[in-house]
Design a protein around this motif. Structure first.
Motif, PDB file in Angstrom:
ATOM      1  N   PRO A 132       0.822  -1.215   0.000  1.00 15.68           N
ATOM      2  CA  PRO A 132       0.000   0.000   0.000  1.00 15.68           C
ATOM      3  C   PRO A 132       0.854   1.263   0.000  1.00 15.68           C
ATOM      4  O   PRO A 132       0.925   2.007   0.966  1.00 15.68           O
ATOM      5  N   GLN A 133       1.580   1.451  -1.083  1.00 14.85           N
ATOM      6  CA  GLN A 133       2.471   2.599  -1.227  1.00 14.85           C
ATOM      7  C   GLN A 133       1.668   3.894  -1.306  1.00 14.85           C
ATOM      8  O   GLN A 133       0.608   3.954  -1.913  1.00 14.85           O
ATOM      9  N   ILE A 134       2.173   4.949  -0.688  1.00 17.94           N
ATOM     10  CA  ILE A 134       1.467   6.222  -0.706  1.00 17.94           C
ATOM     11  C   ILE A 134       1.569   6.859  -2.085  1.00 17.94           C
ATOM     12  O   ILE A 134       2.617   6.794  -2.751  1.00 17.94           O
ATOM     13  N   ILE A 135       0.469   7.432  -2.533  1.00 25.45           N
ATOM     14  CA  ILE A 135       0.374   8.030  -3.869  1.00 25.45           C
ATOM     15  C   ILE A 135      -0.246   9.413  -3.722  1.00 25.45           C
ATOM     16  O   ILE A 135      -1.155   9.611  -2.909  1.00 25.45           O
ATOM     17  N   ALA A 136       0.243  10.364  -4.510  1.00 24.22           N
ATOM     18  CA  ALA A 136      -0.315  11.718  -4.490  1.00 24.22           C
ATOM     19  C   ALA A 136      -0.596  12.173  -5.910  1.00 24.22           C
ATOM     20  O   ALA A 136       0.198  11.922  -6.829  1.00 24.22           O
ATOM     21  N   LYS A 137      -1.741  12.833  -6.093  1.00 21.67           N
ATOM     22  CA  LYS A 137      -2.119  13.390  -7.402  1.00 21.67           C
ATOM     23  C   LYS A 137      -2.718  14.778  -7.182  1.00 21.67           C
ATOM     24  O   LYS A 137      -3.400  15.024  -6.196  1.00 21.67           O
ATOM     25  N   ILE A 138      -2.464  15.685  -8.148  1.00 22.28           N
ATOM     26  CA  ILE A 138      -3.089  17.003  -8.129  1.00 22.28           C
ATOM     27  C   ILE A 138      -3.895  17.175  -9.402  1.00 22.28           C
ATOM     28  O   ILE A 138      -3.716  16.440 -10.381  1.00 22.28           O
ATOM     29  N   ASP A 139      -4.811  18.167  -9.395  1.00 21.54           N
ATOM     30  CA  ASP A 139      -5.748  18.293 -10.507  1.00 21.54           C
ATOM     31  C   ASP A 139      -5.157  18.962 -11.737  1.00 21.54           C
ATOM     32  O   ASP A 139      -5.677  18.814 -12.837  1.00 21.54           O
ATOM     33  N   LYS A 140      -4.066  19.717 -11.580  1.00 23.57           N
ATOM     34  CA  LYS A 140      -3.391  20.308 -12.740  1.00 23.57           C
ATOM     35  C   LYS A 140      -1.974  20.683 -12.347  1.00 23.57           C
ATOM     36  O   LYS A 140      -1.555  20.468 -11.195  1.00 23.57           O
ATOM     37  N   LEU A 141      -1.219  21.266 -13.285  1.00 26.33           N
ATOM     38  CA  LEU A 141       0.194  21.532 -13.044  1.00 26.33           C
ATOM     39  C   LEU A 141       0.454  22.978 -12.638  1.00 26.33           C
ATOM     40  O   LEU A 141       1.226  23.245 -11.718  1.00 26.33           O
ATOM     41  N   ASN A 142      -0.173  23.936 -13.320  1.00 30.03           N
ATOM     42  CA  ASN A 142       0.109  25.347 -13.084  1.00 30.03           C
ATOM     43  C   ASN A 142      -1.110  26.040 -12.478  1.00 30.03           C
ATOM     44  O   ASN A 142      -2.239  25.857 -12.933  1.00 30.03           O
ATOM     45  N   TYR A 143      -0.883  26.861 -11.433  1.00 33.75           N
ATOM     46  CA  TYR A 143      -1.953  27.557 -10.731  1.00 33.75           C
ATOM     47  C   TYR A 143      -1.630  29.051 -10.642  1.00 33.75           C
ATOM     48  O   TYR A 143      -0.470  29.468 -10.768  1.00 33.75           O
ATOM     49  N   GLN A 144      -2.678  29.822 -10.384  1.00 35.40           N
ATOM     50  CA  GLN A 144      -2.514  31.230 -10.049  1.00 35.40           C
ATOM     51  C   GLN A 144      -2.632  31.378  -8.528  1.00 35.40           C
ATOM     52  O   GLN A 144      -3.124  30.476  -7.834  1.00 35.40           O
ATOM     53  N   SER A 145      -2.209  32.515  -8.001  1.00 34.87           N
ATOM     54  CA  SER A 145      -2.143  32.687  -6.544  1.00 34.87           C
ATOM     55  C   SER A 145      -3.517  32.678  -5.880  1.00 34.87           C
ATOM     56  O   SER A 145      -3.619  32.470  -4.672  1.00 34.87           O
ATOM     57  N   ASP A 146      -4.577  32.926  -6.666  1.00 32.26           N
ATOM     58  CA  ASP A 146      -5.922  32.879  -6.083  1.00 32.26           C
ATOM     59  C   ASP A 146      -6.610  31.534  -6.311  1.00 32.26           C
ATOM     60  O   ASP A 146      -7.796  31.381  -6.010  1.00 32.26           O
ATOM     61  N   ASP A 147      -5.861  30.545  -6.847  1.00 32.62           N
ATOM     62  CA  ASP A 147      -6.404  29.201  -7.054  1.00 32.62           C
ATOM     63  C   ASP A 147      -6.262  28.363  -5.778  1.00 32.62           C
ATOM     64  O   ASP A 147      -5.608  28.765  -4.806  1.00 32.62           O
ATOM     65  N   LYS A 148      -6.855  27.182  -5.810  1.00 34.15           N
ATOM     66  CA  LYS A 148      -6.669  26.179  -4.770  1.00 34.15           C
ATOM     67  C   LYS A 148      -6.226  24.871  -5.402  1.00 34.15           C
ATOM     68  O   LYS A 148      -6.781  24.459  -6.426  1.00 34.15           O
ATOM     69  N   VAL A 149      -5.243  24.233  -4.824  1.00 33.46           N
ATOM     70  CA  VAL A 149      -4.758  22.943  -5.313  1.00 33.46           C
ATOM     71  C   VAL A 149      -5.646  21.834  -4.763  1.00 33.46           C
ATOM     72  O   VAL A 149      -5.857  21.749  -3.548  1.00 33.46           O
ATOM     73  N   LYS A 150      -6.189  21.012  -5.640  1.00 34.98           N
ATOM     74  CA  LYS A 150      -6.955  19.852  -5.206  1.00 34.98           C
ATOM     75  C   LYS A 150      -6.004  18.667  -5.141  1.00 34.98           C
ATOM     76  O   LYS A 150      -5.563  18.150  -6.166  1.00 34.98           O
ATOM     77  N   LEU A 151      -5.659  18.244  -3.939  1.00 44.34           N
ATOM     78  CA  LEU A 151      -4.682  17.187  -3.707  1.00 44.34           C
ATOM     79  C   LEU A 151      -5.385  15.926  -3.228  1.00 44.34           C
ATOM     80  O   LEU A 151      -6.170  15.970  -2.279  1.00 44.34           O
ATOM     81  N   THR A 152      -5.108  14.814  -3.887  1.00 45.36           N
ATOM     82  CA  THR A 152      -5.643  13.511  -3.478  1.00 45.36           C
ATOM     83  C   THR A 152      -4.483  12.620  -3.070  1.00 45.36           C
ATOM     84  O   THR A 152      -3.546  12.413  -3.855  1.00 45.36           O
ATOM     85  N   ILE A 153      -4.536  12.095  -1.846  1.00 44.59           N
ATOM     86  CA  ILE A 153      -3.505  11.198  -1.334  1.00 44.59           C
ATOM     87  C   ILE A 153      -4.146   9.847  -1.077  1.00 44.59           C
ATOM     88  O   ILE A 153      -5.239   9.765  -0.508  1.00 44.59           O
ATOM     89  N   GLN A 154      -3.465   8.790  -1.497  1.00 47.40           N
ATOM     90  CA  GLN A 154      -3.978   7.436  -1.289  1.00 47.40           C
ATOM     91  C   GLN A 154      -2.926   6.587  -0.594  1.00 47.40           C
ATOM     92  O   GLN A 154      -1.737   6.642  -0.917  1.00 47.40           O
ATOM     93  N   GLY A 155      -3.391   5.822   0.389  1.00 44.39           N
ATOM     94  CA  GLY A 155      -2.526   4.924   1.133  1.00 44.39           C
ATOM     95  C   GLY A 155      -3.358   3.841   1.777  1.00 44.39           C
ATOM     96  O   GLY A 155      -4.470   3.539   1.331  1.00 44.39           O
ATOM     97  N   ALA A 156      -2.834   3.267   2.851  1.00 40.05           N
ATOM     98  CA  ALA A 156      -3.592   2.231   3.565  1.00 40.05           C
ATOM     99  C   ALA A 156      -4.781   2.871   4.278  1.00 40.05           C
ATOM    100  O   ALA A 156      -4.679   3.991   4.779  1.00 40.05           O
ATOM    101  N   PRO A 157      -5.940   2.195   4.329  1.00 33.43           N
ATOM    102  CA  PRO A 157      -7.100   2.750   5.032  1.00 33.43           C
ATOM    103  C   PRO A 157      -6.776   3.121   6.474  1.00 33.43           C
ATOM    104  O   PRO A 157      -6.101   2.380   7.183  1.00 33.43           O
TER     105      PRO A 157
END
Length: 713
Positions: free
Chosen positions: A439-464
């Motif tokens: 159950p290796q930890i994995i991270a994904k974001i919704d896009k690569l480049n953001y502006q300072s008023d954006d929000k990063v949507k981060l999804t992390i997956q691992g063991a329950p």
């Protein structure tokens, strides 16, 4: 002298004997107390075994805090504050039982009642610590009227057939408007009696064939506080009257509520948390029962309504919960409300591997399902989180798609993460190279480049239910933020990160657990190129299936887009990257499709209006041999599951597989379908009646065929 002593002792003994004889006619109740703890002992001197005992306090606002009972007795406290003790083995005549009670006041007076197995009251009374219990006698003996509560004194008027009649009411001290029970004995059998309050008829009752009477009525709410007369009278003028005092009526507060529930979701997924709430009777118990479509109980729980009648319940559907509908019954013991919930997977995209583990040098084969005619972005990350494969795939009309990745003997062993994205839907699959996946930890974001008023949507997956540290490293390699997150029952945690206060540059997210970590980069406020772009591939010619490495330089910290197009101008893959603080960039995640068309291909690098084409040619073909492979080389046994895979077959073609016994007789025929890469896989369960020996598998794809053999022991 001695004769006088014996005479006195004789009288004393006779007195004791007489008192004991009288006591044996009633339940004996003794109470002792220390501070707020009271011990109550019941001795059954009645003619009926005691099945249950009820106890309650007076109307001074005091309450029971805790209680204990002897072995074999079970106690509970009702919403009205009454303690009810019951037993499976009724208390026989001469036996006793003790109960320990803790109240919020010292040395309380306790009302009690004993009941037999049929639910009929045996006797009742009131006991004060260190005093004899005030017993209200069962109304079946003449002495009961003389021993009744002095607040309910009785008198006969024109007694006649009422000479031995007695009656009483419960509760003893009602208020105007209260419901009461009228209990009597010794009346003429099968006779109609009027119940009068201060000579005004409010109800009529009928005695049974033994002269026993049980009835319910209400004290008129209009009566003023003071003493009133309650009378039972027949049509012959015979009367039996009880005089009681009623206290001042209190304002009636309506507390009864019907059972209700608020809107319940009709669709849920494994791992999803669902909740339900509503109203019911204050301090009541609400039972929630979940049943499968056959009516078999799957789950049951009880929740408590608060003093205002509100209740709520929340639960998480297990990840391994079977799919399908559920019947949910919610009951307060009086009413039942039934709802239906369907457990299903709403994710529109899924991928499956031909095996959960591979050996270095083997080809990783994947099949998937998604929405038809909408592209799917597929990427594969190696055990250190480096992207080694990426491709844009268009599912067919049925929503099916497939892809492959060829490993080498030098490919790093460990857990590989396979990502599939279509619109807002994502799917992650882990497979192992050289061993089982972890159950290796994995991270994904919704896009690569953001502006300072954006929000990063981060999804992390691992063991329950596992925890992970999440750090963000700024462009100067300093820790910008740090936090600890906890995975849900589905092993995922999705959060939004505000970029307020983040200056322009390239940032790195580090998600780590004790045995695993991953890194992912993103940029804030990067601009497009204003200068020139230089880029080239490391080779001028490629074969189908080969990886492509592109190198280049441009302005520092700028956003770039890569597009790979075939000779017909069709985009095979696109990806965003950025240059580093020196202006350098590189990418090695592109590869030539295995079914690539021969000719001139272009890898376009662009940023804003600036672009450059890095061209190369694709020539030649990869010779494919139709082969089949089994999941192990050692002997199988009857009942084993066999995995059969193959490569080099005709693309998207029906594969016919025949199983031949040691005598070359066909014993089984299977059919499966190859992917658009020419690979296939299927399972076969070896029948339990097959004898030992060498068996043969033949696979046919169009005009070509392949064979493999195996042993059964």
């Amino acid at each position: 002298m001695n004769n006088q002593v014996f005479t006195v002792l004789g009288i004393f003994v006779i007195s004791i004997f007489s008192a004991a004889t009288l006591a044996n006619a009633e339940t004996s109740v003794k109470s002792s107390a220390f501070e707020k703890t009271t011990l109550v002992e019941f001795t059954n001197n009645d003619s009926s075994p005691i099945q249950s005992v009820k106890m309650w306090l007076g109307k001074d606002g005091s309450t029971f805090q805790t209680f204990k009972s002897e072995k074999g007795w079970v106690g509970q406290k009702t919403s009205q504050g009454v303690l009810v003790f019951s037993t499976a083995e009724p208390l026989k005549i001469g036996q006793s039982v003790k109960f320990g009670l803790k109240t919020d006041i010292e040395k309380p007076s306790i009302n009690w009642r004993t009941i037999d197995a049929s639910g009929k009251e045996i006797s009742s009374g009131k006991v004060t610590p260190n005093q004899i219990s005030n017993i209200i006698t069962k109304p079946n003996s003449q002495s009961s009227s003389s021993q009744s509560n002095n607040k309910q004194g009785t008198e006969n008027t024109k007694s006649g057939g009422f000479d031995n009649a007695v009656f009483r009411i419960i509760p003893e001290n009602p208020k105007g408007g209260d419901d009461i029970r009228v209990i009597g004995d010794g009346f003429p059998p099968s006779t109609y009696l009027d119940f009068l309050v201060n000579d005004s008829k409010v109800q009529d009752f009928k005695t049974d064939n033994t002269g026993h009477l049980v009835g319910r009525t209400k004290i008129p709410i209009t009566l003023e506080t003071g003493r009133i007369d309650l009378t039972l009278a027949d049509n012959q003028g015979h009367k039996k009257t009880v005089s009681i005092r009623i206290s001042e009526s209190q304002p009636i507060v309506q507390t009864t509520k019907r059972l209700t529930i608020n809107q319940v979701t009709g669709l849920a997924e494994p791992g999803q948390t669902i909740s339900v709430n509503g109203t019911g009777r204050p301090d009541s118990s609400i039972k929630i029962t979940v049943k499968d479509p056959l009516g078999i109980k799957m789950f049951e729980t009880v929740v408590k309504a608060d003093s205002r009648g509100s209740w709520s319940y929340q639960t998480t559907i297990p990840l391994d919960a079977p799919l399908g509908s559920r019947q949910v019954d919610i009951s307060d013991g009086v009413e039942t409300i039934t709802k239906t919930i369907s457990v299903s997977v709403s994710n529109t995209i899924k991928i499956f591997a031909s095996s959960i583990t591979y050996a270095p040098g083997e080809k990783l084969v994947f099949n998937g399902t998604a929405k038809s005619e909408k592209t799917v972005q597929v990427t594969i990350n190696d055990p250190i989180g480096k992207e080694i494969f990426s491709e844009i795939i268009t599912p067919d009309n049925s929503g099916s798609f497939n892809f492959e990745y060829q490993t080498t003997q030098s490919s790093p062993k460990g857990t590989y993460a396979v990502f599939a994205t279509q619109g807002e839907s994502n799917y992650v699959l882990r497979i192992g190279l050289g061993g089982l996946p972890t159950p290796q930890i994995i991270a994904k974001i919704d896009k690569l480049n953001y502006q300072s008023d954006d929000k990063v949507k981060l999804t992390i997956q691992g063991a329950p239910k596992s925890s992970a540290s999440v750090l963000i490293i700024d462009p100067s390699d300093k820790v910008k933020t740090t936090e600890t997150v906890t995975m849900g029952l589905d092993g995922a945690n999705t959060r939004e990160i505000s970029l307020s206060g983040f200056k322009s540059g390239i940032y790195t997210i580090v998600a780590k657990q004790p045995q695993s970590q991953t890194k992912i980069t993103f940029s804030v406020g990067l601009q497009t190129v204003s200068g020139t772009i230089k880029a080239q591939t490391t080779k001028n010619a490629y074969l189908p299936g080969e990886g492509i490495l592109v190198l280049g330089s441009t302005d520092p910290n700028t956003i770039l887009n890569l597009e790979l197009t075939d000779p017909d101008g069709k985009i095979s893959k696109r990806k965003d990257i950025f240059s580093d603080k020196t202006g350098k960039f590189s990418d090695g995640t592109f590869r030539v499709p295995t079914d690539a068309k021969q000719g001139n291909w272009i890898l376009k690098v662009k940023s804003g209006v600036k672009f450059i084409d890095a061209g190369f040619t694709v020539s030649g073909t990869i010779e494919k041999t139709f082969t089949i492979k089994l999941d192990k080389t050692e002997a199988y046994h009857a009942g084993d599951h066999m995995s059969i895979t193959g490569t080099g077959a005709d693309k998207s073609n029906t594969i016919i597989i025949q199983i031949l016994d040691p005598n070359n007789v066909k014993i089984q025929e299977l059919q499966t379908r190859s992917t658009n890469e020419g690979s296939f896989d299927t399972l076969w369960t070896i029948p339990t009646d097959k004898q030992s020996g060498k068996y043969t598998i033949k696979a046919v794809s169009g005009q070509v065929n392949a064979e493999a053999s195996f042993d059964i022991q």
